[in-house]
Design a protein around this motif. Structure first.
Motif, short mmCIF file in Angstrom:
data_model
loop_
_atom_site.label_atom_id
_atom_site.label_comp_id
_atom_site.label_asym_id
_atom_site.label_seq_id
_atom_site.Cartn_x
_atom_site.Cartn_y
_atom_site.Cartn_z
N HIS A 36 0.97 -1.35 0.10
CA HIS A 36 0.25 -0.13 0.09
C HIS A 36 0.82 1.18 -0.07
O HIS A 36 0.47 2.22 -0.25
N GLU A 37 1.86 0.63 0.28
CA GLU A 37 3.05 2.44 0.76
C GLU A 37 4.11 2.55 0.09
O GLU A 37 4.47 2.90 -0.48
N GLY A 38 4.27 0.97 -0.43
CA GLY A 38 5.67 0.95 -1.57
C GLY A 38 7.20 1.27 -0.19
O GLY A 38 6.59 1.23 0.65
N PHE A 39 8.28 0.23 -1.12
CA PHE A 39 9.22 0.24 0.23
C PHE A 39 9.81 1.21 1.25
O PHE A 39 10.46 1.44 1.99
N ASP A 40 9.64 2.53 -0.12
CA ASP A 40 10.16 4.23 1.05
C ASP A 40 9.59 4.03 2.01
O ASP A 40 10.11 5.25 2.84
N SER A 41 8.11 4.68 1.93
CA SER A 41 7.44 4.75 2.66
C SER A 41 6.86 4.05 3.42
O SER A 41 6.43 3.93 4.52
N ALA A 42 7.34 2.78 3.72
CA ALA A 42 6.65 2.02 4.77
C ALA A 42 8.04 2.95 5.78
O ALA A 42 8.91 2.49 5.42
N ASP A 43 7.16 2.34 6.90
CA ASP A 43 8.06 2.20 8.14
C ASP A 43 7.99 1.83 8.91
O ASP A 43 7.32 0.70 9.58
N LEU A 44 9.31 1.21 9.36
CA LEU A 44 9.78 -0.27 10.35
C LEU A 44 8.61 -0.50 11.65
O LEU A 44 8.09 -1.02 12.10
N ARG A 45 9.05 0.98 12.27
CA ARG A 45 7.73 1.77 13.33
C ARG A 45 5.80 1.15 13.18
O ARG A 45 5.67 0.22 14.14
N GLY A 46 5.57 1.45 12.77
CA GLY A 46 4.60 1.28 11.85
C GLY A 46 4.20 -0.33 11.09
O GLY A 46 3.08 -0.92 11.85
N ILE A 47 5.00 -1.31 10.81
CA ILE A 47 4.74 -2.22 10.68
C ILE A 47 4.63 -2.95 11.57
O ILE A 47 4.13 -4.10 12.19
#
Length: 203
Positions: A18-29
């Motif tokens: 949904h967000e792409g590699f760059d935008s995906a955040d490890l904290r959010g995951i």
């Protein structure tokens, strides 16, 4: 947490899709998975390794469907048209069952980075290899109107990968089409649209 790795993969596939590699955040995951962010480093090391693990997860999910397609393609007792129809139904069923795989591939396959090549090599090329010969036979027999089996493969995947909200959207456009029947009707429509009777040769 014994299920922490699995939870992280599920959350990561969704986030990267949904967000792409760059935008995906490890904290959010990690938050979506309900685990500590430190668990990402424990199981995967870093964000890039987590992304690669997502690819492996999708490949594992796709393996049974690809095996089914390969079995259909190798069935000498099945008519060519029946085999093609069953393969189309199998592709649609996979995307319905695994919408996260559809969204992940759609997001990353057209990327200009090396990740797109990784998606192609790990997911798209093996999937195409299972049905290439069957599609080529369909083209030769006149059942498929395409210049190349890869073009038909791309068209089929595009038609089959309807978004998760597709049944609701279709119901809004045509209330007489019940949501629970939308997927089956779409499969029938794809088959009717993409497969044709061979042109009659003038005598």
């Amino acid at each position: 947490m014994p299920d922490g790795r699995s939870a992280l993969l599920t959350a990561a596939v969704r986030a990267f899709a949904h967000e792409g590699f760059d935008s995906a955040d490890l904290r959010g995951i990690a938050a979506a998975a309900g685990v500590s962010q430190n668990l990402v480093r424990v199981h995967f090391g870093n964000k890039a390794k987590l992304w690669e693990a997502c690819i492996n997860t999708i490949a594992s999910a796709a393996a049974p469907a690809m095996a089914e397609v390969a079995e259909i393609a190798a069935d000498e007792h099945m008519s060519l048209k029946t085999g093609l129809r069953d393969v189309i139904a199998c592709v649609v069923a996979f995307y319905v069952k695994h919408p996260e795989a559809r969204d992940f591939v759609t997001r990353h396959a057209a990327d200009s980075s090396e990740r797109a090549l990784f998606v192609a090599d790990r997911l798209l090329k093996p999937a195409y290899a299972t049905c290439r010969a069957l599609f080529a036979a369909g083209i030769e027999a006149g059942l498929i109107r395409s210049k190349h089996p890869a073009l038909f493969f791309a068209l089929l995947n595009s038609a089959a990968s309807q978004p998760a909200g597709f049944p609701a959207l279709l119901n809004r456009l045509a209330p007489e089409i019940q949501r629970e029947a939308a997927r089956a009707l779409m499969t029938d429509t794809i088959v009717a649209t993409l497969l044709h009777e061979p042109a009659q040769t003038a005598s």
